[in-house]
Write a protein that holds these residues in place. Structure first.
Motif, short mmCIF file in Angstrom:
data_model
loop_
_atom_site.label_atom_id
_atom_site.label_comp_id
_atom_site.label_asym_id
_atom_site.label_seq_id
_atom_site.Cartn_x
_atom_site.Cartn_y
_atom_site.Cartn_z
N ARG A 232 48.44 27.24 52.10
CA ARG A 232 48.04 27.52 53.49
C ARG A 232 48.72 26.53 54.44
O ARG A 232 49.18 26.90 55.50
N GLU A 233 48.78 25.28 53.99
CA GLU A 233 49.45 24.28 54.83
C GLU A 233 50.97 24.51 54.87
O GLU A 233 51.61 24.23 55.89
N PHE B 249 48.02 34.01 65.46
CA PHE B 249 48.63 34.10 64.12
C PHE B 249 49.95 34.87 64.16
O PHE B 249 50.62 35.01 63.15
N ARG C 201 49.96 20.19 51.64
CA ARG C 201 49.22 19.91 50.40
C ARG C 201 48.96 21.17 49.59
O ARG C 201 48.67 21.12 48.41
N ASP C 202 48.99 22.32 50.25
CA ASP C 202 48.78 23.57 49.52
C ASP C 202 49.51 24.70 50.25
O ASP C 202 50.21 24.45 51.24
N SER D 230 44.51 42.71 60.76
CA SER D 230 45.52 41.69 61.08
C SER D 230 46.14 41.93 62.45
O SER D 230 46.04 43.02 63.01
N GLY D 231 46.79 40.91 62.97
CA GLY D 231 47.59 41.03 64.19
C GLY D 231 46.76 41.22 65.45
O GLY D 231 45.57 40.92 65.50
N GLN E 133 48.46 38.99 52.29
CA GLN E 133 48.55 37.55 52.09
C GLN E 133 49.92 37.11 51.56
O GLN E 133 50.02 36.22 50.71
N LYS F 231 51.09 38.95 56.24
CA LYS F 231 50.63 37.57 56.00
C LYS F 231 49.12 37.48 55.89
O LYS F 231 48.59 36.56 55.29
N ALA F 232 48.38 38.43 56.52
CA ALA F 232 46.92 38.42 56.40
C ALA F 232 46.51 39.64 55.57
O ALA F 232 47.01 39.83 54.47
N HIS F 233 45.63 40.48 56.11
CA HIS F 233 45.23 41.69 55.40
C HIS F 233 45.28 42.83 56.40
O HIS F 233 44.72 42.69 57.50
N VAL G 63 50.17 33.23 50.63
CA VAL G 63 49.39 32.37 51.53
C VAL G 63 48.38 31.56 50.71
O VAL G 63 47.96 30.48 51.09
N PHE H 174 51.54 26.80 57.58
CA PHE H 174 51.48 26.10 58.87
C PHE H 174 52.82 25.41 59.19
O PHE H 174 53.30 25.45 60.32
#
Ligand SMILES: Cc1cc2nc3c(=O)[nH]c(=O)nc-3n(C[C@H](O)[C@H](O)[C@H](O)COP(=O)(O)OP(=O)(O)OC[C@H]3O[C@@H](n4cnc5c(N)ncnc54)[C@H](O)[C@@H]3O)c2cc1C
Ligand code: SF4
Ligand code: SF4
Lengths: 567, 104
Positions: free
Chosen positions: A489-490, A214, A486-487, A49-50, A152, A43-45, A173, A493
């Protein structure tokens, strides 16, 4: 304009969800030992990450000279008051030293004495410079042609049919992409869960917590939804940490031998027992009985020790060093205040997570779990996560060898794909509801804190409080159906909140099922405040036809391997 | 606990965006880095270490004892120079060598 997701289909042999300690090591094992392809969806890089993002301070699980893996397993069993899987502990402990040697070959710096032997810290740790442990792993992964890394990309659900896994669904993401990833075998290595409970610093610094905020329990929630069996979720982890920065205390306690003292200056650390949960309980009690705040006694350290401590913390928790500088006082001039954290679910410290076979296969065929997501095997920490990644990768390879030919990676039905995609697009395109994601997150943390044994309840609860928690979390789950994003990233969430709610419901059911208090510092059931050895068994759960069933299993006897007989 | 990004210094290289474990940094309208969710920062300092031009600084929230000091990082081979600038303007540097293990 209506927001739409592009569907991207991918295929691999071994899908690894989460490119942390366990995930990266599993990918590296598979590519070293087979010709199969591996795909890490992160989910990140994977570079940072983590849990390992800031760095780690020591290797906490190491078999030091003169000790055996059996000793390690026996220690972890005692510390967990017996609720462990000895088959998992032993196979993990047998693997750790080899994985550390591998990390050293890739560039991890380990402290050595003049004879070139590792310098140990206590009976089970070795000292390292762990600031760049994650970049080291990521660089090793980048060398391997068989491994593809999708950074991502946030995985949301497994593709499961007739209790076998065929891959997973995920979203970008940043990009408006919906991923459908087919695989012969899958590893869940998404770590544990933070953010279920109201944190130590609920205001601006709400994410200044110990466990990674995260790691939201995604893998556990996906498993619960897919009907996988979970174990020992009720053994939450509450950590004793430096106040405000929530930085680890081991470097001070074990590194320079600072004692735990109360406000009266009395050393209390042996008074309540020596297991991890009893030591945590001691601090809670000292505070409850009016002898707080509690500290690590660092006053009187040497200037040399001050400097080394500041450097050590820069390598893993830089906020603690900043805190010392900010206050204008060195550790030698001011004791370090300590506090308990909010409860986390983390199978690397306690025994909570997926119920797995000795080979780390879950009860869903072809789905493996390793690291903080896997249960039954506490105190595995970073080296144990590597070792479990290795065990799972080997087992996945064997399964793929034996399945070859008869298990073509099958794509999910187009109807199922369309349904998943539409549900996500609906979240992106609806009007904003009354409540935002963060409102519901705050409500969830408040409920868990008050009714399910959070910090403000001194980790205590009654059965009636748990019933209230279950009901209230259920109401939030209904409200969460209307959330809007709205996008992308949200959208992540929103999905994270839903994961946490799913996990909260299971956690509450586990806490309710264990009618005793076995780990007082981690959870205290006020209706059953004593330890009761009738409860020397595992509390497990799984969803059957949409309903959560909670049941007990007998302890797996020492010396036995465990295969799933009844999944 | 959070970070501040100095827009003047930022080159828009996006390194910090990609390494943040929580994907909290996004490009602004000028393609410079913007911390979109400052209160979601874990304080891992990954972005601070990743920025080659020292455009990102790190501070403690007032709720956890922050009094305005900022931490920036400059990497030079195996050395990491951690520069601390306090609110009163005083400065201090602590250098850590990646080749040295923790003594504790
Ligand atoms: C602050 C801190 C300090 C620690 N210090 C030490 C130490 O000094 N010594 C020690 O031995 N151990 C230490 N540990 C423990 C050790 O770091 C963990 O046990 C270990 O990292 C667990 O490995 P993992 O792979 O299970 O989880 P992680 O390493 O956290 O990896 C999980 C990965 O999954 C990714 N992910 C999560 N959800 C999704 C999703 N939905 N889709 C895709 N990807 C996802 C995450 O981004 C992450 O990269 C520490 C832990 C913490 C939190
Ligand atoms: S790493 Fe530094 S220069 Fe690059 S985008 Fe981020 S702040 Fe700007
Ligand atoms: S310090 Fe860590 S969590 Fe905070 S913005 Fe930087 S990379 Fe992200």
């Amino acid at each position: 304009m209506k927001k739409e997701l592009d569907v991207i289909y991918l295929t691999t042999d071994f899908l690894i969800i989460g490119g942390g300690a366990a995930g990266c090591y599993a990918a590296l094992t598979l590519s070293r030992e087979s010709g199969y392809s591996a795909l890490i969806a992160e989910k990140a890089h994977i570079k940072r990450s983590g849990c390992l993002a800031a760095g780690v301070n020591a290797i906490n699980a190491y078999i030091v000279p003169g000790r055996t893996p059996e000793d390690y397993a026996a220690y972890a069993k005692k510390d967990a008051e017996g609720i462990v899987r000895e088959d998992l502990l032993l196979t993990m402990a047998q693997g750790v030293n080899q994985t550390v040697a591998q990390l050293e070959a890739w560039g991890l710096v380990i402290l050595k004495d003049e004879q070139g032997r590792y310098v140990t810290r206590g009976d089970r740790n070795i000292k390292i410079n762990g600031e760049n442990i994650k970049p080291i792993l990521a660089a090793a992964v980048a060398q391997e042609k068989q491994i593809t890394v999708l950074n991502q990309v946030n995985i949301l659900n497994y593709i499961v049919k007739d209790n076998r896994v065929y891959g997973a669904y995920g979203i970008g993401v940043e990009d408006y992409a919906f991923y459908v990833i087919s695989a012969k075998t899958v590893l869940c290595a998404t770590g544990g869960a933070a953010g279920l409970y109201k944190p130590n610093n609920p205001g601006f610094s709400r994410h200044k917590m110990w466990y990674s905020p995260f790691n939201t329990g995604a893998g556990l929630a996906m498993g619960i939804r897919a009907g996988a069996e979970m174990t020992t979720l009720e053994m939450r982890f509450v950590a004793l940490r430096c106040k405000d920065t929530i930085a680890p205390t081991g470097t001070i306690a074990q590194g320079v031998g600072a004692k735990q003292i109360n406000a009266l200056g009395e050393i209390y650390e042996q008074k309540y027992g020596l297991t991890t949960s009893q030591r945590m309980y001691g601090t809670t009690r000292e505070n409850q009985e009016g002898r707080g705040p509690c500290y690590l006694q660092t006053k009187g350290l040497t200037p040399e020790q001050d400097n080394e401590l500041k450097k050590a913390y820069l390598n893993m928790a830089p906020s603690q060093t900043l805190k010392w500088l900010e206050s204008g006082k060195n550790p030698s001039e001011q004791n370090v205040e300590i506090e308990g954290t909010e409860p986390y679910i983390t199978g690397g410290h306690t025994a909570s997570g997926y119920w797995v076979s000795t080979d780390r296969e879950t009860t869903v065929r072809g789905l493996f779990a390793a690291g903080d997501a896997a249960g039954g095997c506490p105190q595995k920490y970073v080296s144990g996560a590597f070792a479990e990644g290795e065990i799972a990768a080997r087992a996945a390879k064997n399964q793929m060898d034996s399945l070859s030919g008869c298990n073509p990676t099958s794509l999910p039905e187009s109807l199922a794909v369309a349904r998943q995609k539409q549900a996500l697009e609906a979240i992106l395109n609806r009007e904003p509801p009354l409540f935002r994601t963060e409102d519901l997150e705050e409500a969830m943390q408040q409920i868990m804190d008050t009714y399910a044994g959070g910090i403000s309840a001194s980790y205590r609860f009654t059965v009636s409080q748990l019933d209230a928690a279950a009901e209230k979390i259920g109401q939030l789950e209904i409200l969460s159906h209307d959330l809007q994003a709205r996008d992308m990233r949200e959208l992540v969430f929103v999905c994270e909140l839903k994961e946490r709610l799913t996990l909260c419901a299971s956690l509450i059911a586990h806490l309710r099922a264990r009618r005793e208090t076995r780990w007082p510092g981690f959870a205290e059931n006020s209706d059953y405040p004593q330890k009761d050895d009738a409860w020397l068994k595992y509390v497990n759960s799984k969803q059957i036809n949409g309903r959560l069933a909670v049941f007990c299993r007998d302890l797996v006897p020492q010396g036995e391997r465990y295969e799933h007989q009844d999944r | 606990m959070s970070i501040k990004i100095d827009k003047e210094r930022c080159l828009g290289c996006r390194q910090c965006l990609s390494v943040c474990p929580g994907s909290l940094i996004q490009p602004d309208e000028n393609n410079k880095a913007l911390i979109r969710y400052p209160e979601c920062c874990w304080g891992c300092a990954s972005c601070v270490k990743e920025c080659a031009v020292g455009a990102i600084s790190f501070y403690l929230g007032a709720d956890i004892g922050g009094r305005g000091s900022r931490l920036t990082v400059q990497s030079a081979g195996p050395l990491i120079h951690w520069h601390i600038e306090k609110a009163d303007g005083s400065r201090q540097t602590i250098t850590v060598n990646r080749q040295d293990a923790n003594q504790y």
